[in-house]
Write an enzyme that holds these catalytic residues in place. Structure first.
Site, PDB file in Angstrom:
ATOM      1  N   LYS A 103       9.295   2.911 -11.081  1.00  0.00           N
ATOM      2  CA  LYS A 103       9.087   3.950 -10.054  1.00  0.00           C
ATOM      3  C   LYS A 103       8.732   3.222  -8.762  1.00  0.00           C
ATOM      4  O   LYS A 103       7.624   2.723  -8.601  1.00  0.00           O
ATOM      5  CB  LYS A 103       7.937   4.858 -10.499  1.00  0.00           C
ATOM      6  CG  LYS A 103       7.951   6.271  -9.945  1.00  0.00           C
ATOM      7  CD  LYS A 103       7.780   6.428  -8.460  1.00  0.00           C
ATOM      8  CE  LYS A 103       6.397   6.332  -7.894  1.00  0.00           C
ATOM      9  NZ  LYS A 103       6.400   6.343  -6.416  1.00  0.00           N
ATOM     10  N   GLU A 129      -2.821  -4.462 -10.436  1.00  0.00           N
ATOM     11  CA  GLU A 129      -2.956  -5.333  -9.258  1.00  0.00           C
ATOM     12  C   GLU A 129      -3.369  -4.435  -8.117  1.00  0.00           C
ATOM     13  O   GLU A 129      -2.562  -3.644  -7.625  1.00  0.00           O
ATOM     14  CB  GLU A 129      -1.613  -5.994  -8.923  1.00  0.00           C
ATOM     15  CG  GLU A 129      -1.120  -7.000  -9.927  1.00  0.00           C
ATOM     16  CD  GLU A 129      -1.925  -8.273  -9.926  1.00  0.00           C
ATOM     17  OE1 GLU A 129      -2.816  -8.451  -9.061  1.00  0.00           O
ATOM     18  OE2 GLU A 129      -1.688  -9.097 -10.828  1.00  0.00           O
ATOM     19  N   CYS A 142      -2.407  -7.298   0.010  1.00  0.00           N
ATOM     20  CA  CYS A 142      -3.584  -6.953  -0.804  1.00  0.00           C
ATOM     21  C   CYS A 142      -4.694  -7.982  -0.696  1.00  0.00           C
ATOM     22  O   CYS A 142      -5.863  -7.645  -0.801  1.00  0.00           O
ATOM     23  CB  CYS A 142      -3.144  -6.785  -2.252  1.00  0.00           C
ATOM     24  SG  CYS A 142      -2.069  -8.111  -2.801  1.00  0.00           S
ATOM     25  N   GLU A 199     -10.939  -1.587   2.743  1.00  0.00           N
ATOM     26  CA  GLU A 199      -9.634  -2.220   2.919  1.00  0.00           C
ATOM     27  C   GLU A 199      -8.850  -1.453   3.985  1.00  0.00           C
ATOM     28  O   GLU A 199      -8.644  -0.251   3.853  1.00  0.00           O
ATOM     29  CB  GLU A 199      -8.859  -2.186   1.602  1.00  0.00           C
ATOM     30  CG  GLU A 199      -7.523  -2.888   1.701  1.00  0.00           C
ATOM     31  CD  GLU A 199      -6.720  -2.803   0.410  1.00  0.00           C
ATOM     32  OE1 GLU A 199      -6.670  -1.726  -0.187  1.00  0.00           O
ATOM     33  OE2 GLU A 199      -6.141  -3.826   0.023  1.00  0.00           O
TER      34      GLU A 199
HETATM   35  P1  NDP Z   1      -0.794   3.595  -3.826  1.00  0.00           P
HETATM   36  O1  NDP Z   1      -1.781   3.374  -4.909  1.00  0.00           O
HETATM   37  O2  NDP Z   1      -0.908   4.801  -2.998  1.00  0.00           O
HETATM   38  O3  NDP Z   1       0.689   3.620  -4.430  1.00  0.00           O
HETATM   39  C1  NDP Z   1       1.172   2.628  -5.285  1.00  0.00           C
HETATM   40  C2  NDP Z   1       2.213   3.228  -6.200  1.00  0.00           C
HETATM   41  O4  NDP Z   1       1.589   4.173  -7.046  1.00  0.00           O
HETATM   42  C3  NDP Z   1       3.306   3.989  -5.457  1.00  0.00           C
HETATM   43  O5  NDP Z   1       4.541   3.813  -6.114  1.00  0.00           O
HETATM   44  C4  NDP Z   1       2.815   5.413  -5.581  1.00  0.00           C
HETATM   45  O6  NDP Z   1       3.809   6.380  -5.433  1.00  0.00           O
HETATM   46  C5  NDP Z   1       2.266   5.409  -6.983  1.00  0.00           C
HETATM   47  N1  NDP Z   1       1.337   6.496  -7.286  1.00  0.00           N
HETATM   48  C6  NDP Z   1       0.630   7.267  -6.426  1.00  0.00           C
HETATM   49  N2  NDP Z   1      -0.101   8.183  -7.109  1.00  0.00           N
HETATM   50  C7  NDP Z   1       0.141   7.970  -8.423  1.00  0.00           C
HETATM   51  C8  NDP Z   1      -0.323   8.580  -9.633  1.00  0.00           C
HETATM   52  N3  NDP Z   1      -1.177   9.605  -9.629  1.00  0.00           N
HETATM   53  N4  NDP Z   1       0.128   8.102 -10.810  1.00  0.00           N
HETATM   54  C9  NDP Z   1       0.983   7.063 -10.839  1.00  0.00           C
HETATM   55  N5  NDP Z   1       1.469   6.457  -9.739  1.00  0.00           N
HETATM   56  C10 NDP Z   1       1.050   6.901  -8.541  1.00  0.00           C
HETATM   57  O7  NDP Z   1      -0.830   2.294  -2.948  1.00  0.00           O
HETATM   58  P2  NDP Z   1       0.010   2.005  -1.644  1.00  0.00           P
HETATM   59  O8  NDP Z   1       1.456   2.160  -1.933  1.00  0.00           O
HETATM   60  O9  NDP Z   1      -0.579   2.756  -0.529  1.00  0.00           O
HETATM   61  O10 NDP Z   1      -0.242   0.438  -1.467  1.00  0.00           O
HETATM   62  C11 NDP Z   1      -1.370  -0.045  -0.885  1.00  0.00           C
HETATM   63  C12 NDP Z   1      -2.378  -0.519  -1.911  1.00  0.00           C
HETATM   64  O11 NDP Z   1      -1.769  -1.387  -2.849  1.00  0.00           O
HETATM   65  C13 NDP Z   1      -3.467  -1.321  -1.272  1.00  0.00           C
HETATM   66  O12 NDP Z   1      -4.720  -0.994  -1.828  1.00  0.00           O
HETATM   67  C14 NDP Z   1      -3.109  -2.737  -1.632  1.00  0.00           C
HETATM   68  O13 NDP Z   1      -4.186  -3.599  -1.593  1.00  0.00           O
HETATM   69  C15 NDP Z   1      -2.527  -2.581  -2.983  1.00  0.00           C
HETATM   70  N6  NDP Z   1      -1.644  -3.702  -3.318  1.00  0.00           N
HETATM   71  C16 NDP Z   1      -2.053  -4.638  -4.236  1.00  0.00           C
HETATM   72  C17 NDP Z   1      -1.283  -5.741  -4.528  1.00  0.00           C
HETATM   73  C18 NDP Z   1      -1.720  -6.746  -5.548  1.00  0.00           C
HETATM   74  O14 NDP Z   1      -0.893  -7.513  -6.008  1.00  0.00           O
HETATM   75  N7  NDP Z   1      -2.976  -6.806  -5.924  1.00  0.00           N
HETATM   76  C19 NDP Z   1      -0.014  -5.965  -3.863  1.00  0.00           C
HETATM   77  C20 NDP Z   1       0.366  -4.919  -2.967  1.00  0.00           C
HETATM   78  C21 NDP Z   1      -0.459  -3.837  -2.696  1.00  0.00           C
HETATM   79  P3  NDP Z   1       4.122   6.957  -3.953  1.00  0.00           P
HETATM   80  O15 NDP Z   1       4.687   5.804  -3.211  1.00  0.00           O
HETATM   81  O16 NDP Z   1       5.072   8.027  -4.149  1.00  0.00           O
HETATM   82  O17 NDP Z   1       2.798   7.411  -3.412  1.00  0.00           O
END
Ligand code: NDP
Length: 501
Positions: free
Chosen positions: A196, A272, A306, A403
């Site tokens: 997804k 992550e 991140c 963050e």
């Molecule tokens: P989100 O948590 O909002 O989204 C991440 C993914 O989860 C998206 O595909 C999102 O879908 C999906 N999602 C949202 N709600 C749900 C749910 N209830 N159940 C399952 N999946 C869901 O994060 P962001 O996309 O805003 O990314 C930013 C965050 O990611 C930051 O906190 C960053 O630090 C972290 N990050 C961590 C990394 C690491 O390796 N540690 C690397 C990159 C980012 P949709 O897009 O449709 O909302």
């Protein structure tokens, strides 16, 4: 991979825009393009121009279920279930080669969809994706069990078996790279996958799927369902026939993923998540190198990283000369058109993220921190933010605790090594940290004291497919990349043999 320094060819740009804008995309299930069960869609926007780039189907339970069924069939009884590790390795190599062949197209597509600079895509995202696939290709025929000789007349061997059907849910900041971090080890270990992608940047996942098919992965092994997190993502995490979910995103979403796994079939989860990473400069640091490292640490990828070094700890002695250089370099950073090869910082991913970052900047000002560079948007079209440096920050201020996920760094003065280690660790996160010093003994002492999954010494944001990456504390658990990631996609079976007598 040679890195071109020109703008993308206009013919390629035109082709890509025409292809994705022409008609709504579809899901990729069983190696075919599949329509959504409903007519619901969402728009994908180019964050640099605010123009529509594509329309995607808003998949939900029905599409996730269809994809999981396809993956289960492929895993249990399809041709893939008979592939050897060597077959999987050869496939991963073919895919890596295909991605390399289409690297420019993928870089342009990701640039349009994500807003990050084309130069970074060519130099970092694409090579790292290719490298990760090659790395796991090498592992695919080396995933072995062990032999054990317990007391008694027994012989035991272990098998490292794939988990089965895995879900992957990723963030928008490195759409293609993050797929490879999950796809590489999952396929090397013999799993099937349902992916997804993030709603803001799903296009590279769809093009990746086409290349996966072209490289010869049998039907059903890799499936992509586009949709929103609260529908498609949630359906994947709650599905009773998904054995594991690898998640990258915000910690609060990670909590929802764990909850869904707990309330459904106790599927395995690896997370992550985010960070508020400390970047610590010691008073003997090479000033120029530390400033360069700091710039990379916070402004790379528009700060949408991140492990971004968003808390800069400076010794009082170095404060003024360091800040002068940092502010000057931040002010002169080239922010703008992501398709320009000279651009150093592109657009933030979305209006929502752009406004969130500007909101944090206002909060920093309101709480008494002082802007010494940036502090505002850039231009009046597209989601561009000036690289921002805050001085006079206190540990308790919002910008020093939360963050931001944007190009904003907080400067925090400190006195002693013990003081800085304590304050660097005073966060619920623990993803990355850096130390700049010429004193190796202090560097290694601090590396041991810092509670984070990665510590960089005299560098920042260095990554390699062979090096594990992941979080301490609320930055998540499980390690991606390296040999460690294979543990996320395998489970161990012990087989006892009674030798008789
Ligand atoms: P989100 O948590 O909002 O989204 C991440 C993914 O989860 C998206 O595909 C999102 O879908 C999906 N999602 C949202 N709600 C749900 C749910 N209830 N159940 C399952 N999946 C869901 O994060 P962001 O996309 O805003 O990314 C930013 C965050 O990611 C930051 O906190 C960053 O630090 C972290 N990050 C961590 C990394 C690491 O390796 N540690 C690397 C990159 C980012 P949709 O897009 O449709 O909302």
């Amino acid at each position: 991979m040679p890195v071109a320094a020109q703008r993308p060819a206009s013919a390629l740009l035109g082709q890509i825009q025409a292809r994705w804008l022409k008609e709504p995309t579809r899901h990729f299930i069983d190696n075919q393009w599949v329509e959504n069960a409903t007519s619901q869609t969402f728009d994908v926007v180019n964050p640099a121009t605010e123009e529509k780039l594509a329309t995607c189907p808003n998949g939900g339970k029905a599409e996730i279920d269809r994809a999981v069924k396809a993956a289960r069939k492929a895993f249990e009884s399809g041709p893939y279930s008979r592939w050897s590790g060597r077959d999987r390795g050869n496939f991963l190599r073919r895919l890596a080669d295909l991605i390399e062949k289409h690297a420019e197209e993928l870089a342009v597509l990701e640039c349009l969809n994500n807003g990050k600079p084309i130069g970074e895509l060519r130099a970092v995202d694409l090579p790292l994706t290719v490298q990760t696939l090659h790395y796991y290709a090498g592992w695919a025929d080396k995933i072995h069990g062990e032999t054990i000789h317990p007391p008694g007349n027994f012989f035991v061997y272990t098998r490292r078996e794939p988990m089965g059907v895995c879900g992957s849910i990723t963030a928008w900041n490195f759409p293609l790279v993050l797929i490879s971090w999950k796809f590489g080890p999952a396929i090397a270990a013999g799993n099937a996958l349902v992916h997804k992608p993030p709603e803001q940047a799903p296009l590279s996942a769809l093009r990746f799927a086409e290349l996966v098919r072209e490289a010869g992965l049998p039907e059903g092994v890799f499936n992509v369902v586009t949709g929103l997190g609260e529908t498609a993502g949630e359906a994947l995490t709650r599905h009773m026939d998904v054995d594991k979910v690898g998640f990258t995103g915000h910690y609060q979403t990670g909590q929802l993923v764990m909850k869904a796994a707990a309330e459904s079939n106790l599927k395995r989860v690896s997370l992550e998540l985010g960070g508020k990473s400390p970047n610590i400069v010691l008073d003997d640091a090479d000033l120029e190198a530390a400033v360069q490292g700091t710039l990379t640490g916070i402004f790379f990828n528009q700060g949408e990283v991140c492990c971004a070094g968003s808390r800069l700890f400076l010794p009082k002695k170095l404060h003024d000369p360091f800040l002068d250089r940092l502010a000057g370099a931040a002010e002169s950073r080239r922010v703008g058109d992501p398709l320009d090869p000279g651009t150093e910082q592109g657009a933030q991913i979305s209006k929502e993220q752009f406004e969130k970052i500007l909101g944090y900047i206002e909060k920093g000002k309101a709480e008494g921190a002082k802007v010494v560079a940036g502090g505002k948007r850039c231009g009046d079209r597209g989601y561009f933010v000036r690289p921002t440096v805050f001085d006079g920050v206190q540990d308790g201020m919002t910008i020093a605790r939360e963050e931001i996920f944007g190009p904003v760094v907080s400067v925090l003065p400190y006195d002693t090594l013990e003081d800085v280690a304590r304050r660097a660790n005073a966060t619920n996160y623990g993803l990355g940290a850096a130390v700049f010093t010429q004193d190796l003994s202090k560097a290694h002492k601090l590396a041991g004291m810092l509670k984070s999954g990665t510590v960089w010494i005299n560098c920042y944001n260095a990554f390699d497919a062979s090096v594990p990456f992941g979080g301490y504390k609320m930055s998540g658990f499980g390690r991606e990349l390296g040999q460690h990631a294979l543990e996320l996609y395998t489970q161990t079976k012990a087989v006892w043999v009674n030798l008789g007598g």
